[in-house]
Design an enzyme around this catalytic site. Structure first.
Site, PDB file in Angstrom:
ATOM      1  N   ARG A  51       0.806  -1.220   0.000  1.00 55.07           N
ATOM      2  CA  ARG A  51       0.000   0.000   0.000  1.00 55.07           C
ATOM      3  C   ARG A  51       0.840   1.271   0.000  1.00 55.07           C
ATOM      4  O   ARG A  51       0.599   2.191  -0.777  1.00 55.07           O
ATOM      5  CB  ARG A  51      -0.897   0.077   1.258  1.00 55.07           C
ATOM      6  CG  ARG A  51      -2.212  -0.577   1.157  1.00 55.07           C
ATOM      7  CD  ARG A  51      -2.546  -1.193   2.491  1.00 55.07           C
ATOM      8  NE  ARG A  51      -1.556  -2.198   2.781  1.00 55.07           N
ATOM      9  CZ  ARG A  51      -1.645  -3.458   2.340  1.00 55.07           C
ATOM     10  NH1 ARG A  51      -2.694  -3.841   1.693  1.00 55.07           N
ATOM     11  NH2 ARG A  51      -0.689  -4.346   2.568  1.00 55.07           N
ATOM     12  N   THR A  52       1.800   1.354   0.907  1.00 61.18           N
ATOM     13  CA  THR A  52       2.489   2.634   1.093  1.00 61.18           C
ATOM     14  C   THR A  52       3.288   2.995  -0.147  1.00 61.18           C
ATOM     15  O   THR A  52       3.189   4.112  -0.668  1.00 61.18           O
ATOM     16  CB  THR A  52       3.384   2.580   2.347  1.00 61.18           C
ATOM     17  OG1 THR A  52       2.607   2.067   3.420  1.00 61.18           O
ATOM     18  CG2 THR A  52       3.904   3.946   2.707  1.00 61.18           C
ATOM     19  N   LYS A  80      26.224  -3.108  -0.330  1.00 61.13           N
ATOM     20  CA  LYS A  80      27.689  -2.993  -0.256  1.00 61.13           C
ATOM     21  C   LYS A  80      28.112  -2.264   1.024  1.00 61.13           C
ATOM     22  O   LYS A  80      29.285  -1.961   1.211  1.00 61.13           O
ATOM     23  CB  LYS A  80      28.218  -2.214  -1.469  1.00 61.13           C
ATOM     24  CG  LYS A  80      27.841  -2.826  -2.807  1.00 61.13           C
ATOM     25  CD  LYS A  80      28.188  -1.862  -3.941  1.00 61.13           C
ATOM     26  CE  LYS A  80      27.482  -2.269  -5.219  1.00 61.13           C
ATOM     27  NZ  LYS A  80      27.408  -1.150  -6.178  1.00 61.13           N
ATOM     28  N   ARG A 101      11.066   3.951   3.714  1.00 67.86           N
ATOM     29  CA  ARG A 101      10.674   2.938   4.708  1.00 67.86           C
ATOM     30  C   ARG A 101      11.922   2.182   5.105  1.00 67.86           C
ATOM     31  O   ARG A 101      12.723   1.796   4.242  1.00 67.86           O
ATOM     32  CB  ARG A 101       9.633   1.976   4.141  1.00 67.86           C
ATOM     33  CG  ARG A 101       9.423   0.776   5.060  1.00 67.86           C
ATOM     34  CD  ARG A 101       8.220  -0.022   4.727  1.00 67.86           C
ATOM     35  NE  ARG A 101       7.001   0.719   4.997  1.00 67.86           N
ATOM     36  CZ  ARG A 101       5.785   0.172   4.935  1.00 67.86           C
ATOM     37  NH1 ARG A 101       5.642  -1.089   4.604  1.00 67.86           N
ATOM     38  NH2 ARG A 101       4.717   0.903   5.190  1.00 67.86           N
ATOM     39  N   HIS A 129       4.668   5.621  11.822  1.00 67.43           N
ATOM     40  CA  HIS A 129       4.189   5.524  10.434  1.00 67.43           C
ATOM     41  C   HIS A 129       3.242   6.701  10.180  1.00 67.43           C
ATOM     42  O   HIS A 129       2.023   6.536  10.071  1.00 67.43           O
ATOM     43  CB  HIS A 129       3.474   4.186  10.239  1.00 67.43           C
ATOM     44  CG  HIS A 129       3.259   3.782   8.811  1.00 67.43           C
ATOM     45  ND1 HIS A 129       3.385   4.645   7.744  1.00 67.43           N
ATOM     46  CD2 HIS A 129       2.891   2.579   8.278  1.00 67.43           C
ATOM     47  CE1 HIS A 129       3.111   3.992   6.621  1.00 67.43           C
ATOM     48  NE2 HIS A 129       2.823   2.734   6.916  1.00 67.43           N
TER      49      HIS A 129
HETATM   50  N1   CP Z   1      -0.372  -0.010   5.792  1.00 69.24           N
HETATM   51  C1   CP Z   1       0.840  -0.280   5.268  1.00 69.24           C
HETATM   52  O1   CP Z   1       1.851   0.316   5.642  1.00 69.24           O
HETATM   53  O2   CP Z   1       0.836  -1.248   4.307  1.00 69.24           O
HETATM   54  P1   CP Z   1       2.137  -1.720   3.501  1.00 69.24           P
HETATM   55  O3   CP Z   1       3.069  -2.369   4.505  1.00 69.24           O
HETATM   56  O4   CP Z   1       1.629  -2.687   2.477  1.00 69.24           O
HETATM   57  O5   CP Z   1       2.760  -0.511   2.910  1.00 69.24           O
END
Ligand code: CP
Length: 353
Positions: A51-52, A80, A101, A129
């Site tokens: 999703r993100t 590396k 991320r 998040h």
């Molecule tokens: N909600 C969320 O962060 O989903 P993903 O891990 O698929 O990005």
């Protein structure tokens, strides 16, 4: 410039402006189709995502911009041994904004220190998040019409659930918010989050005893990837399962949110219930990320607000998953309201060397 590392990097007023912009984007898609023409988003994903990453990609494309990056750090020079600091210094030459991320907690803070372009935290370990929180806030706004005076049940893995930590930080700023914590004892909230809860929170062991009082039920997955001991995961993974029978105990107006992915904590027989808002929530994620990218690209002359008084420290973070345990960076600390010295990157306690 402005970054989004923590939900509180945006004031309540700025958060409201973003949500209103997202709603304007939903209602006037064509108006925003070229506002990021010529701009590039780099998506640096050191940890899996559906999703993100894809919603950031779709968001930038719908604003007229382009996207580059990696979805598997093993295919980049991270394999590396390149540090986060060096990676973002380099990517600052190629892009206008970065969504990162990382499995290490606090990694986006490091990125923000060394980047010449805005950094968006797209999830760091079990810590934070913030763009999921913006998604959640927009979902609550669109489903219930307001963000104040709500009772929110947070269910599942509250220890490692970064979406829960960020949602609490954001929602506690609204008048009349009441949190109901539903988790096994082993997966209770970390103390740095528990310490900021309003005093009226309650903590229970079953969904059945609290469903009737909730406006929002926020379900979360027990996160296998965060457990050091897989036997513990097996024992805890099915602690809470929401099904159609349990939904009969919930008010007609209550909405069910989940950041997704789900494993089996929401039975598929709930999906057809109009109160199941989790797939509508996903789409809100794209619109609010459009609003965020557009806004941060306009704020390049603004200074990042500093919510905590930071100082250099020689003390070590107690969190094995903290970025300071692997990245050679200056260690920074702050003192919380209880007088505890905490790591400025991941918020865990520091220990005296
Ligand atoms: N909600 C969320 O962060 O989903 P993903 O891990 O698929 O990005």
């Amino acid at each position: 410039m402005r970054h989004l590392i923590d939900p509180t990097d945006l004031s309540v007023e700025e958060t409201q402006q973003l949500l209103e912009l997202a709603i304007d984007i939903i209602n006037n898609r064509q108006k925003y189709a070229h506002v990021c023409d010529g701009k590039k988003l780099a998506t640096l994903f050191y940890e899996p995502s559906t999703r993100t990453r894809l919603s950031f990609t779709a968001a930038m494309m719908e604003l007229g911009g382009n996207v580059l990056g990696f979805s598997d750090a093993r295919t980049s020079s991270v394999s590396k041994g390149e540090t986060v600091a060096d990676t973002v210094r380099v990517v600052s030459s190629f892009a206008d904004i970065i969504a990162m991320r990382h499995f290490k907690e606090g990694a986006p803070n490091v990125a923000a220190q060394f980047s010449r372009i805005p950094i968006i935290n797209a999830g760091d370990g079990g810590h934070s998040h913030p763009t999921q929180t913006l998604t959640d806030l927009l979902s609550i706004m669109r489903e219930l019409g307001h963000l104040d005076n709500l009772t929110i049940g947070l269910c599942g893995d509250l220890k490692y659930g970064r979406t829960v930590h960020s949602l609490i930080k954001a929602m506690k700023r609204y008048e009349g918010t009441r949190f109901v914590l539903i988790s096994p004892d082993e997966l209770r909230l970390p103390d740095y989050i528990k310490n900021i809860l309003p005093s009226n929170f309650i903590e229970v062991n079953t969904l059945e005893e609290v469903l009737h009082m909730l406006d929002v039920l926020y379900m979360t997955r027990v996160q296998q990837e965060r457990f050091a001991n897989q036997d513990d995961y097996e024992r805890l993974k099915d602690s809470f399962i929401l099904d159609a029978k349990k939904m009969t105990l919930a008010p007609e107006h209550m909405i069910v949110l989940h950041p997704l992915p789900r494993v089996n904590e929401i039975s598929t027989d709930v999906d057809s219930d109009p109160r199941a808002a989790y797939f509508r929530q996903v789409e809100n994620g794209k619109f609010v990320r459009m609003a965020l990218i557009y806004t941060l690209l306009q704020k390049t002359e603004e200074t990042q607000p500093q919510n905590k008084v930071l100082s250099a420290t020689t003390h070590t973070c107690t969190n094995d998953r903290c970025i300071t345990r692997t990245e050679p960076i200056e260690k920074l600390a702050y003192t919380d309201t209880e007088g505890i010295e905490r790591c400025a990157y991941c918020d865990h306690c520091l220990k005296t060397n």
